[in-house]
Design an enzyme around this catalytic site. Structure first.
Site, short mmCIF file in Angstrom:
data_model
loop_
_atom_site.label_atom_id
_atom_site.label_comp_id
_atom_site.label_asym_id
_atom_site.label_seq_id
_atom_site.Cartn_x
_atom_site.Cartn_y
_atom_site.Cartn_z
N ASN A 158 0.81 -1.21 0.00
CA ASN A 158 0.00 0.00 0.00
C ASN A 158 0.85 1.27 0.00
O ASN A 158 1.99 1.25 0.43
CB ASN A 158 -0.91 0.00 1.24
CG ASN A 158 -2.21 -0.74 0.99
OD1 ASN A 158 -2.76 -0.67 -0.09
ND2 ASN A 158 -2.68 -1.47 1.99
N TYR B 124 -13.70 2.69 2.41
CA TYR B 124 -12.84 3.82 2.75
C TYR B 124 -13.49 5.17 2.47
O TYR B 124 -13.02 6.19 2.97
CB TYR B 124 -11.52 3.71 1.98
CG TYR B 124 -10.59 2.68 2.56
CD1 TYR B 124 -9.70 3.00 3.58
CD2 TYR B 124 -10.61 1.36 2.09
CE1 TYR B 124 -8.84 2.04 4.11
CE2 TYR B 124 -9.76 0.40 2.61
CZ TYR B 124 -8.89 0.75 3.63
OH TYR B 124 -8.05 -0.21 4.17
#
Length: 460
Positions: free
Chosen positions: A152, A257
């Site tokens: 990430n 998210y």
């Protein structure tokens, strides 16, 4: 890749707690992906975990019908020679770096999160230079290999590989779409094969639509079901409900998210409560990691433990295995990946990276066209992509002004002096892992910038 000799796979960040899930996925697919050898690579600081998880991985294969050898090394170049697939799942600075990414913004009353806001940008600053070094090694040592990334922030890392590494044989992966397609059919009392999905957007910032097998759009039906039951969130996202009217208006389902953007006030409140009590998500994960590695030490354990599901990235690895198998066997499996847009999302340039539904085969990703997004979502998407591009540029160039532009354009970082304080403290806190910003950090230290959060300040 020569199919007669079997497949060589290299995993960088091999000491990760997710590696047993990766092994499980490869074992499950061995008949269509005949692996010859697997190399797990890590750094000196991760040597102990690499040895623990490497032994665990070998036990998993030994318990299977297949003869596959696990190799462990701290020498990346040794591992990469003649690789067919390279997976990346590393975290520069380990979990202590994530603690800093979360706690320093929290100290100033802003969202601290691994891939969103200030913390997400600094994770990119640390990760992008390393992935580009890996790509340069691959060009020399395994020029025909595919890079499957789930380090990430996956979308930005994948964009950097294509834009600055000039390497197109890459796909970025995320577990969030996987979890949505696992949870939503259950909410409707259906199976996965009963639904047709289309995803579009950016990593950790996408939307999707759902249809039945007759082609009828049933997105609003899914929205109704999600408001009545399990929202299908990863373990690292607090379940603050979306506004149902908003979802019905857009007729799309945002990824989990989006709560940080659509419900920022409530997510911030929850994050600050954790910060002031039990610790941020990274501090909680450190405990989970410790428990997992104690389990992995058990010489009788030869399968993935259920406790791994506590990690926010559960199912990342399984997605990676399916992507690799689909490329190798030209399966044309439908998978959600970060890849070059090529017109699938017309609201963004064709050469930038998007996260979309695609058919994965020997030539890579063939994107499913999504079409233009509604007005509000189009605006969000274009703003977020510009922020990503600035962040990646800053990571590559080490330019302070570009980093500042990225910060100011990020909707989770309120602009002004406090944002600058957060950014400057994060630079100093991550000094060891930001060599491209060495001159900037030296200047900041000379000006007396220090980390205010006591926990973050005490971490190496």
């Amino acid at each position: 890749m020569a199919k007669t000799k079997g497949v060589k796979i290299v995993t960088i960040g091999g000491g990760s707690s997710y590696t047993p899930e990766l092994m499980e996925g490869f074992i499950k697919r061995y008949e269509e992906l005949p692996i010859r050898e697997i190399w797990l690579v890590d750094i000196e600081a991760g040597k102990e975990k690499l040895e623990i998880v490497g032994a665990m991985a070998q036990r998993q294969w030994d318990a299977s019908p297949y003869d596959v050898k696990i190799h462990l090394t701290l020498d990346r170049r040794e591992a990469l020679k003649d690789a067919d697939f390279v997976t990346t799942q590393f975290r520069v600075g380990l979990l202590n770096a994530r603690v800093k990414d979360e706690r320093i913004p929290n100290y100033y009353g802003m969202i601290g999160q691994e891939t969103n806001g200030a913390g997400g940008m600094f994770k990119a600053f640390r990760t992008v230079p390393v992935i580009l070094e890996i790509v340069e090694d691959m060009k020399e040592l395994c020029p025909e290999a595919w890079l499957i990334n789930f380090a990430n922030p996956s979308g930005m890392v994948t964009e950097a590989v294509i834009r600055y590494g000039k390497w197109d044989r890459v796909m970025g992966l995320c577990n969030v779409p996987v979890m949505a397609t696992m949870t939503e059919p259950k909410a409707l009392g259906l199976e996965r094969e009963d639904l047709i999905y289309k995803f579009a957007g950016l990593n950790h910032f996408h939307w999707h639509k759902v249809a039945d097998t007759k082609g009828n759009d049933i997105t609003k039906k899914v929205i109704d079901a999600l408001f009545e039951g399990d929202a299908g969130l990863p373990k690292n996202i607090h379940d603050i409900p979306f506004y149902k009217d908003q979802l019905e208006q857009m007729n799309m389902i945002p990824c989990g998210y989006h709560r940080y953007y659509y419900r920022e006030e409530e997510m911030l409140k929850h994050g600050l409560e954790d910060y002031n009590t039990i610790g941020t998500r990274a501090q909680q994960v450190k405990q989970t990691e410790a428990e997992l590695f104690e389990l992995y030490k058990d010489p009788n354990l030869d399968h993935k433990p259920e406790q791994l599901q506590k990690r926010g990235g559960a199912y990342y690895s399984d997605a990676a295995c399916e992507t690799i198998a689909s490329i190798y066997s030209n399966k044309e499996t439908q998978i959600v990946v970060s890849t070059k847009n090529n017109g699938a999302v017309p609201d963004l340039p064709a050469d930038c990276v998007v996260e979309v539904t695609a058919y994965i085969g020997a030539q890579g990703a063939r994107n499913v066209a999504f079409g233009e997004l509604p007005t509000a979502e189009k605006g969000w998407l274009q703003m977020m992509k510009s922020m990503e591009l600035l962040t990646i540029e800053a990571a590559v160039t080490g330019d302070y002004g570009t980093a500042l532009q990225a910060f100011i354009s990020n909707p989770l970082v309120r602009s002004g002096d406090t944002a600058v304080k957060i950014m400057n403290e994060l630079f100093v806190a991550h000094k060891k892992h930001l060599p491209q910003f060495a001159e900037t950090i030296a200047r900041l230290e000379a000006e007396g910038v220090t980390v205010q959060d006591e926990v973050a300040r005490d971490l190496d």
